[in-house]
Design a protein around this motif. Structure first.
Motif, PDB file in Angstrom:
ATOM      1  N   ARG A 125       0.913  -1.148   0.000  1.00 45.46           N
ATOM      2  CA  ARG A 125       0.000   0.000   0.000  1.00 45.46           C
ATOM      3  C   ARG A 125       0.945   1.189   0.000  1.00 45.46           C
ATOM      4  O   ARG A 125       1.288   1.723   1.048  1.00 45.46           O
ATOM      5  CB  ARG A 125      -0.856   0.011   1.278  1.00 45.46           C
ATOM      6  N   LYS A 132      -8.208   9.039   1.863  1.00 46.10           N
ATOM      7  CA  LYS A 132      -8.916   8.216   2.841  1.00 46.10           C
ATOM      8  C   LYS A 132     -10.420   8.444   2.850  1.00 46.10           C
ATOM      9  O   LYS A 132     -10.874   9.589   2.858  1.00 46.10           O
ATOM     10  CB  LYS A 132      -8.421   8.569   4.259  1.00 46.10           C
ATOM     11  N   ASN A 283     -14.784  -0.193   1.121  1.00 45.05           N
ATOM     12  CA  ASN A 283     -16.058  -0.732   1.584  1.00 45.05           C
ATOM     13  C   ASN A 283     -17.183   0.295   1.486  1.00 45.05           C
ATOM     14  O   ASN A 283     -18.345  -0.070   1.414  1.00 45.05           O
ATOM     15  CB  ASN A 283     -15.899  -1.203   3.039  1.00 45.05           C
ATOM     16  N   LYS A 306     -13.092  -4.362  -1.334  1.00 50.33           N
ATOM     17  CA  LYS A 306     -13.239  -4.568   0.110  1.00 50.33           C
ATOM     18  C   LYS A 306     -14.669  -4.991   0.380  1.00 50.33           C
ATOM     19  O   LYS A 306     -15.619  -4.346  -0.094  1.00 50.33           O
ATOM     20  CB  LYS A 306     -12.936  -3.280   0.866  1.00 50.33           C
ATOM     21  N   ARG A 337     -13.307  -8.128   5.153  1.00 49.79           N
ATOM     22  CA  ARG A 337     -12.927  -7.425   6.404  1.00 49.79           C
ATOM     23  C   ARG A 337     -14.156  -7.371   7.279  1.00 49.79           C
ATOM     24  O   ARG A 337     -14.777  -6.364   7.482  1.00 49.79           O
ATOM     25  CB  ARG A 337     -12.325  -6.038   6.136  1.00 49.79           C
ATOM     26  N   HIS A 369      -9.626  -3.823   9.399  1.00 44.85           N
ATOM     27  CA  HIS A 369     -10.658  -2.783   9.393  1.00 44.85           C
ATOM     28  C   HIS A 369     -11.949  -3.139  10.110  1.00 44.85           C
ATOM     29  O   HIS A 369     -12.752  -2.272  10.392  1.00 44.85           O
ATOM     30  CB  HIS A 369     -10.914  -2.294   7.955  1.00 44.85           C
ATOM     31  N   GLU A 411      -2.489  -3.524   7.497  1.00 51.28           N
ATOM     32  CA  GLU A 411      -1.944  -2.183   7.696  1.00 51.28           C
ATOM     33  C   GLU A 411      -0.753  -2.324   8.618  1.00 51.28           C
ATOM     34  O   GLU A 411      -0.880  -2.756   9.765  1.00 51.28           O
ATOM     35  CB  GLU A 411      -3.011  -1.245   8.261  1.00 51.28           C
TER      36      GLU A 411
HETATM   37  C1  PEP Z   1      -8.476   1.005   4.155  1.00 47.95           C
HETATM   38  O1  PEP Z   1      -8.089  -0.023   3.605  1.00 47.95           O
HETATM   39  O2  PEP Z   1      -7.700   1.856   4.625  1.00 47.95           O
HETATM   40  C2  PEP Z   1      -9.936   1.200   4.354  1.00 47.95           C
HETATM   41  C3  PEP Z   1     -10.442   2.388   4.644  1.00 47.95           C
HETATM   42  O3  PEP Z   1     -10.618   0.075   4.230  1.00 47.95           O
HETATM   43  P1  PEP Z   1     -12.189  -0.214   4.112  1.00 47.95           P
HETATM   44  O4  PEP Z   1     -12.648   0.422   2.865  1.00 47.95           O
HETATM   45  O5  PEP Z   1     -12.229  -1.708   4.064  1.00 47.95           O
HETATM   46  O6  PEP Z   1     -12.840   0.347   5.352  1.00 47.95           O
END
Ligand code: PEP
Ligand code: CO
Length: 465
Positions: A125, A132, A283, A306, A337, A369, A411
């Motif tokens: 990553r 974000k 997600n 995700k 997740r 997550h 992560e």
């Molecule tokens: C991420 O991978 O940092 C993340 C925000 O994941 P998700 O979309 O699964 O919540």
């Protein structure tokens, strides 16, 4: 479509396009989530066009090579290790951080390769993971409501309204920082990382507290022996890691950034996102009618999806079909997740349904997550034990379904941060303050990451050896 979706700032399409046909900006007319409006569309368009004119960061051949490797994962012949920061920051574009991340990913992959006897595909990553999704659009600082921080690609972390205003120039800085990161990664991978193959130089004392310490020492000794043997018989080919493949990935969230770098290349008909080898959809942005899915359905890169609560199985099936209508192997990585408490009930119906449709997906587990919580002193953290338990349950469910769990998505950082509690060193909630650096989600530190690799290999062996 969620009520949070809004209209995106419109960008003029300069190339001729046929009506109804996909193009890198066709998402621009769809409702978009998780991207606040830019205050000045003209400035945005200028930054977009500048980014569009710059050379690509990676090549289509690399993307195709990754897809081939992922196809092997989908056949159960290989394993995917994907990991890195929750959010990269521009300030952290520094040699030590990059070296440390490459180092921890390589060491983890050596552990996996050695313990599982299977090839490992490494995907960071990194070099673009600057945007974000957030659960709230706003936060209140000193009684004032300001936009939430959404990663350096969009706005700045400082807690005032000006810093939090989306700034399109940040896309150019992100491109520059990604380019610098990638340049250094490529140089390190070509030469200069030879020492990493010598586990006797790894910092492993912390493992003494792990119940499997003996197994761990045995593994390190045996990697050591194997390397010495190889160096004796082929000294010139083994004393540097010739071309360590590390692929890059990020969440395709700020679609202006990704679409400006989506190009056609000579003699190929596909469109490629040339900012990263792989991208994923989060997600919160995987709505089939939304802008993110519209963008992703036109690119040839491998795509991660995700999947966590809330989700409907039928929606996920439709999404896979939309993003991979030709059922190409190596194209879709389903990254579940669910959270440690939900995984048993949610995963098996999903596996059954995907299997029934015959989609050749790669299954990967993101055990991070679904397991985030805040301590009493409001520090965001995760328990090493919960992360491991979600991995264990995910393996168990796949094993029971006769399905191959082919990867983990973590992560993590190569630095000695204190963000997740637990692990062999027993980091406590009190210890979180010592070196808590992340602006977003808590990461496994160097020691916790190596320990996790070792424990993942143990679970994999239980299932597939
Ligand atoms: C991420 O991978 O940092 C993340 C925000 O994941 P998700 O979309 O699964 O919540
Ligand atoms: Co995160």
């Amino acid at each position: 479509m969620s009520p949070n979706a809004r209209t995106a700032n419109p960008i003029n399409v300069t190339e001729p396009v046929k009506k109804g046909e996909w193009h890198p900006l066709s998402w621009n007319t769809k409702p978009i989530e998780q991207l606040p409006p830019y205050p000045d569309t003209e400035q945005l368009e200028a930054a977009f066009n500048e980014l569009k004119s710059l050379p690509p960061l990676i090549t289509s051949w690399e993307i195709e090579a990754l897809k081939d490797k992922l196809a092997a994962v989908s056949r159960g012949e290989s394993f995917l290790l994907q990991g890195g920061d929750c959010a990269e920051t521009f300030d952290a574009c520094k040699s030590t951080k990059i070296v440390n991340l490459l180092k921890v990913l390589l060491q983890m992959s050596f552990i996996l390769v050695h313990e599982m006897g299977t090839p490992v595909v490494r995907v960071g990553r990194i070099a673009g993971q600057y945007a974000k999704p957030r659960s709230k659009d706003f936060e209140v600082i000193d009684g004032k409501k300001i936009l939430n921080y959404r990663g350096d690609l969009i706005n700045s972390y400082e807690q005032n309204a000006v810093a939090r205003t989306p700034d399109p120039q940040r896309m150019l800085e992100a491109y520059n920082k990604a380019g610098l990161t990638l340049n250094f990664l490529r140089a390190l991978s070509d030469e200069g990382f030879a020492d990493l193959q010598h586990p006797e130089q790894w910092e492993l004392d912390f493992m003494k507290n792990n119940e499997y310490y003996k197994d761990y020492v045995a593994m390190v000794n045996s990697i050591h022996k194997a390397i010495n043997f190889m160096e004796t018989i082929t000294p010139n080919t083994f004393n540097t890691l010739h071309k360590v493949d590390l692929y890059t990935s990020h969440e395709a969230l700020n679609l202006y950034y990704d679409s400006a770098q989506t190009r056609k290349v000579p003699r190929k008909s596909d469109w490629f996102n040339l900012s990263s080898h792989m991208v994923w959809v989060g997600n919160r942005t995987r709505d089939i009618d939304g802008a993110h899915v519209e963008y992703l359905k036109g690119i040839a890169n491998p795509i991660g999806i995700k999947v966590g609560p809330p989700f409907e199985i039928d929606d996920i099936l439709k999404l896979i079909e939309t993003l991979n209508p030709n059922h190409e192997a190596g194209k879709i990585v389903l990254i579940t997740r669910m959270g440690v408490d939900e995984v048993e009930s949610m995963l098996s119906p999903l596996i059954k349904a995907v299997k029934k449709e015959g989609h050749p997906v790669i299954w990967s587990c993101d055990p991070m997550h679904g397991n985030t919580f805040s301590t009493n002193s409001s520090i965001k953290t995760r328990r090493f034990g919960d992360i491991l338990d979600e991995i264990r349950s995910t393996f168990a469910v796949h094993r029971a379904e006769g399905s191959y769990l082919g990867g983990v998505h973590l992560e993590l950082t190569g630095d000695n941060v204190t963000e997740c509690v637990g692990g062999a060193n027993g980091l406590s909630e009190k210890g979180l303050d010592t070196n808590y650096e992340t602006y977003c989600d808590p990461r496994l530190n160097y020691e916790q990451s190596l320990e996790m690799a070792f424990l993942v290999a143990k679970e994999w062996n239980k299932s597939y050896r």
